[in-house]
Design a protein around this motif. Structure first.
Motif, PDB file in Angstrom:
ATOM      1  N   PRO A 100      45.138  35.122  56.353  1.00 55.54           N
ATOM      2  CA  PRO A 100      44.651  36.651  56.728  1.00 55.54           C
ATOM      3  C   PRO A 100      43.269  36.926  58.039  1.00 55.54           C
ATOM      4  O   PRO A 100      42.997  38.028  58.189  1.00 55.54           O
TER       5      PRO A 100
ATOM      6  N   GLN B 190      43.052  26.065  48.821  1.00 53.95           N
ATOM      7  CA  GLN B 190      41.715  26.516  49.126  1.00 53.95           C
ATOM      8  C   GLN B 190      40.424  26.636  49.051  1.00 53.95           C
ATOM      9  O   GLN B 190      39.079  26.779  49.021  1.00 53.95           O
TER      10      GLN B 190
ATOM     11  N   ARG C 200      55.094  39.859  42.514  1.00 52.09           N
ATOM     12  CA  ARG C 200      55.550  39.738  44.594  1.00 52.09           C
ATOM     13  C   ARG C 200      55.466  38.129  44.373  1.00 52.09           C
ATOM     14  O   ARG C 200      55.415  37.956  45.794  1.00 52.09           O
TER      15      ARG C 200
ATOM     16  N   ARG D 239      42.873  26.891  42.034  1.00 57.33           N
ATOM     17  CA  ARG D 239      42.547  27.096  43.826  1.00 57.33           C
ATOM     18  C   ARG D 239      42.588  25.382  44.380  1.00 57.33           C
ATOM     19  O   ARG D 239      43.018  26.027  45.580  1.00 57.33           O
TER      20      ARG D 239
ATOM     21  N   PHE E  74      47.291  36.360  40.676  1.00 56.08           N
ATOM     22  CA  PHE E  74      45.965  35.890  40.339  1.00 56.08           C
ATOM     23  C   PHE E  74      44.996  36.730  39.151  1.00 56.08           C
ATOM     24  O   PHE E  74      46.187  37.787  38.203  1.00 56.08           O
TER      25      PHE E  74
ATOM     26  N   SER F 106      42.749  38.770  38.950  1.00 56.20           N
ATOM     27  CA  SER F 106      42.954  39.946  39.387  1.00 56.20           C
ATOM     28  C   SER F 106      43.922  40.562  39.298  1.00 56.20           C
ATOM     29  O   SER F 106      43.791  42.090  39.855  1.00 56.20           O
TER      30      SER F 106
ATOM     31  N   ARG G 280      52.295  26.639  51.568  1.00 55.08           N
ATOM     32  CA  ARG G 280      52.489  27.581  50.216  1.00 55.08           C
ATOM     33  C   ARG G 280      53.429  28.806  50.355  1.00 55.08           C
ATOM     34  O   ARG G 280      53.757  29.000  49.474  1.00 55.08           O
TER      35      ARG G 280
ATOM     36  N   ALA H 192      45.134  41.101  42.882  1.00 61.26           N
ATOM     37  CA  ALA H 192      44.915  40.809  44.362  1.00 61.26           C
ATOM     38  C   ALA H 192      45.593  41.689  45.448  1.00 61.26           C
ATOM     39  O   ALA H 192      46.625  41.350  46.116  1.00 61.26           O
ATOM     40  N   LEU H 193      46.716  42.611  44.201  1.00 58.51           N
ATOM     41  CA  LEU H 193      46.885  43.503  44.956  1.00 58.51           C
ATOM     42  C   LEU H 193      46.552  43.850  46.241  1.00 58.51           C
ATOM     43  O   LEU H 193      45.079  44.424  46.813  1.00 58.51           O
ATOM     44  N   LEU H 194      47.518  44.700  47.715  1.00 62.49           N
ATOM     45  CA  LEU H 194      46.686  44.576  48.603  1.00 62.49           C
ATOM     46  C   LEU H 194      46.732  46.584  47.918  1.00 62.49           C
ATOM     47  O   LEU H 194      47.352  47.319  48.533  1.00 62.49           O
TER      48      LEU H 194
ATOM     49  N   MET I 109      37.650  43.898  50.853  1.00 61.41           N
ATOM     50  CA  MET I 109      38.990  43.078  50.647  1.00 61.41           C
ATOM     51  C   MET I 109      39.247  41.522  50.563  1.00 61.41           C
ATOM     52  O   MET I 109      39.573  41.052  49.409  1.00 61.41           O
TER      53      MET I 109
ATOM     54  N   TYR J 118      50.474  26.051  55.293  1.00 59.76           N
ATOM     55  CA  TYR J 118      50.650  27.238  55.025  1.00 59.76           C
ATOM     56  C   TYR J 118      52.256  26.921  54.775  1.00 59.76           C
ATOM     57  O   TYR J 118      52.730  28.137  54.139  1.00 59.76           O
TER      58      TYR J 118
ATOM     59  N   THR K 277      37.434  41.658  46.066  1.00 64.79           N
ATOM     60  CA  THR K 277      38.650  42.398  45.115  1.00 64.79           C
ATOM     61  C   THR K 277      39.988  40.950  45.569  1.00 64.79           C
ATOM     62  O   THR K 277      40.654  41.219  45.252  1.00 64.79           O
ATOM     63  N   GLU K 278      39.478  39.957  46.037  1.00 62.96           N
ATOM     64  CA  GLU K 278      40.212  38.291  46.041  1.00 62.96           C
ATOM     65  C   GLU K 278      41.404  39.041  46.956  1.00 62.96           C
ATOM     66  O   GLU K 278      42.634  38.312  47.101  1.00 62.96           O
ATOM     67  N   GLN K 279      41.586  40.076  47.696  1.00 63.50           N
ATOM     68  CA  GLN K 279      42.759  40.379  48.664  1.00 63.50           C
ATOM     69  C   GLN K 279      43.117  39.434  50.217  1.00 63.50           C
ATOM     70  O   GLN K 279      44.508  38.946  50.076  1.00 63.50           O
TER      71      GLN K 279
ATOM     72  N   SER L 171      42.206  36.054  49.528  1.00 54.61           N
ATOM     73  CA  SER L 171      42.690  34.751  49.014  1.00 54.61           C
ATOM     74  C   SER L 171      43.941  35.202  48.589  1.00 54.61           C
ATOM     75  O   SER L 171      44.805  34.311  48.776  1.00 54.61           O
ATOM     76  N   GLY L 172      44.362  35.774  48.344  1.00 51.50           N
ATOM     77  CA  GLY L 172      45.604  36.626  47.666  1.00 51.50           C
ATOM     78  C   GLY L 172      46.706  36.348  48.744  1.00 51.50           C
ATOM     79  O   GLY L 172      47.604  35.531  48.552  1.00 51.50           O
ATOM     80  N   MET L 173      46.455  36.869  50.235  1.00 49.53           N
ATOM     81  CA  MET L 173      46.882  37.096  51.391  1.00 49.53           C
ATOM     82  C   MET L 173      47.301  34.758  51.689  1.00 49.53           C
ATOM     83  O   MET L 173      48.353  34.549  51.788  1.00 49.53           O
ATOM     84  N   GLU L 174      46.166  33.991  51.718  1.00 43.08           N
ATOM     85  CA  GLU L 174      45.996  33.592  52.045  1.00 43.08           C
ATOM     86  C   GLU L 174      47.130  32.137  51.211  1.00 43.08           C
ATOM     87  O   GLU L 174      47.926  31.335  51.419  1.00 43.08           O
TER      88      GLU L 174
END
Ligand SMILES: Nc1ncnc2c1ncn2[C@@H]1O[C@H](COP(=O)(O)OP(=O)(O)OP(=O)(O)O)[C@@H](O)[C@H]1O
Ligand SMILES: [Mg+2]
Lengths: 260, 267
Positions: free
Chosen positions: A138, B52, B152, B47, B86, B88, B79, B90-92, A122, B76, A125-127, A129-132
């Protein structure tokens, strides 16, 4: 020579730095625990993948360990004409030692390594940091439920291990070697103390659950975000957990049973 | 008063300066493009703005707040009003497309499930993936994944959104749609957008203001028209994508011929 000392120093500093980060991580994740009681479904999902999926392994291993204990114990006890005490031997070995320790080692291999790999992937795959960036922490959302699930699962798995182990010992002792079943159960019940044996065993497995889950989650979270990094982190989880379990087991045993 | 105000930004990776005194203003309601050769630190900049990463020197203010002086809770809160797409996606990976888009709503609001469904379907419709809602992220192409991530990023209706390479991996049709979408969202929702992109033509079409970054500095800034007319060779080379010129294609280091001729053999 200087090089060796220097690299030793670097190694030491890095180790302490990691230890420090590991503790900060733990503090951070503990702040996420209270909120979980209002969203327990998150923990339930994890109880399934961390706990329930380990049950089969624990059942089979517990059965075999108990059966071996039955065989080995009988061989020793029969020399003293004390084979009636087989139940005590099997039960005490399992509840005090083998139950917590072996199930924790299995748990580290089965659930701990899976947790590290999952969190590490996770991360890579940046999941995370994506959540952050979605303003979702996270550590509280992903890590804390897994931690609580590990904490809850471990004592239960150890209890299952011990129970199945006792049954395995009984199968071999009574079924194969002909120990009287009345004596097997009654001696066990008389000689096994709730507080001294069972409760102390549960405490051990709670400590192991805490440490193994913490190590597994931190290794995943702190992994270098590449496939090699995640692979190495997974290995470290298993190795460090084994060290921690066996070392802590000695300390806890000395504290609990050292003065008898 | 700019929404994002970056002053004297310094940031290092090891000894290498990624940013060496950068000043950037992002104005409310405008589309600001950040362009520059690969590896100059565009993702790093986003970032830093999102809190971050921490700058080694300099300040970044978003909506009047210094991002790196905020407490965890305040950061937060901030944010929640920033969306980020992102590079990439960055999907879950353990959630479907639908649940991915619904994720921020479920985490941050108490909306009833029926309303979440409507909101998610609206967002998915705008990126053309309403009927792909039951797919898992592993079943999407790179371009589709990025469009889901875009849906998203806007579900919480942020005040500002940062797009990291929104156009890469898109075919000409979805590229055109995306360019339009970013433009329309900016006008309809009074969104402030930061677009990081290599697609000079598309970006210049919608950007109000462009910053060109290279080697830790802002090389040039201005409206697209101004940059196209710039007399700087560097800017001309970048805007027209010419292979020869002052923009280096290579990661900085020793010369190629020196490397080939050097006696050092590591293996
Ligand atoms: N985790 C990291 N550790 C060390 N160096 C890094 C790390 N991440 C990025 N870098 C370096 O920082 C520089 C900037 O990276 P960044 O990802 O911001 O580039 P970019 O401008 O987004 O490039 P691209 O257009 O290819 O996405 C790169 O040269 C890279 O070598
Ligand atoms: Mg980038």
């Amino acid at each position: 020579m200087m090089e060796t000392i220097r690299s030793l120093g670097i190694w030491g500093l890095n180790t302490f730095e990691r230890l420090g980060r590991g503790h900060l991580f733990l503090l951070h994740l503990l702040t996420g625990i209270p909120a979980l009681f209002f969203r327990f479904s998150l923990v339930i999902q994890q109880l399934y993948s961390v706990g329930v999926l380990s049950v089969f392994l624990i059942l089979i291993s517990g059965l075999f360990v108990g059966m071996v204990l039955g065989l080995q114990g009988y061989n020793t006890l029969v020399d003293f004409g004390a084979e009636e005490s087989l139940g005590v031997l099997v039960a005490l070995s399992l509840v005090r030692e083998l139950g917590p320790v072996v199930s924790a080692l299995l748990f580290a291999g089965r659930a701990g390594s899976a947790l590290t790999a999952e969190i590490g992937l996770m991360k890579s795959t940046e999941q995370l940091s994506g959540m952050e960036m979605m303003a979702i922490d996270p550590i509280r959302r992903v890590i804390a439920p897994r931690f609580l699930a590990g904490l809850i699962s471990m004592p239960l798995l150890a209890a299952i291990f011990s129970a199945v182990g006792v049954f395995g010992g009984f199968l071999v002792g009574h079924g194969l070697l002909g120990v009287d079943d009345g004596a097997f159960w009654s001696q066990m019940q008389v000689k096994t103390d709730w507080f001294d044996d069972v409760f102390n065993g549960v405490i051990k497995s709670m400590v192991f659950g805490f440490v193994v889950t913490w190590i597994a989650l931190f290794e995943g979270y702190d992994a270098i975000p590449t496939s090699e990094g995640v692979g190495r982190a997974t290995t470290r989880t298993v190795v460090h957990s084994a060290f921690a379990i066996l070392g802590l087991d000695f300390v806890l045993t000395a504290l609990m049973f050292g003065d008898e | 008063m700019p929404l994002v105000k970056i002053r004297d930004l310094h940031f290092y990776r090891g000894d290498r300066a990624i940013f060496d005194g950068v000043n950037i203003d992002i104005h409310q309601g405008k589309i600001t493009a950040i362009m520059g050769p690969s590896g100059t630190g565009k993702t790093t900049l986003l970032r830093l703005i999102g809190g971050q990463l921490r700058p080694h020197r300099g300040t970044i203010e978003v909506d009047g707040q210094n991002v790196h002086k905020l407490s965890h809770t305040e950061l937060y809160e901030l944010r929640k009003r920033m969306g980020m797409l992102f590079q990439s996606g960055a999907l879950l990976t353990d959630l479907t497309v639908f649940d991915n888009v619904a994720f921020p709503l479920r985490e941050h609001t108490d909306l009833p499930e029926s309303m979440i469904r409507d909101l998610v379907l609206i967002k998915l419709q705008t990126v053309g993936l309403r009927c792909a809602r039951d797919l898992m992220p592993s079943e999407l192409s790179g371009g589709m994944a990025r469009r889901v991530a875009l849906a998203r990023a806007v579900t919480l209706d942020p005040m500002m959104i940062m797009y990291d390479e929104p156009f890469t991996g898109q075919d000409p049709i979805s590229m055109g749609t995306l360019v339009n979408l970013i433009h329309r969202m900016n006008e309809a929702m009074e969104l402030t957008s930061i677009v990081v992109s290599h697609d000079v033509a598309e970006t210049a079409e919608i950007a109000d203001y462009i910053y060109l970054l290279s080697e830790g500095k802002v090389i040039e800034e201005g409206s697209p028209v101004k940059l196209k007319r710039s007399s700087s060779q560097w800017v001309q080379q970048f805007m027209q994508g010419l292979p020869d010129g002052p923009v280096p294609f290579h990661y900085p280091g020793t010369g190629f011929s020196d490397d080939l001729l050097s006696p050092e053999v590591s293996a």
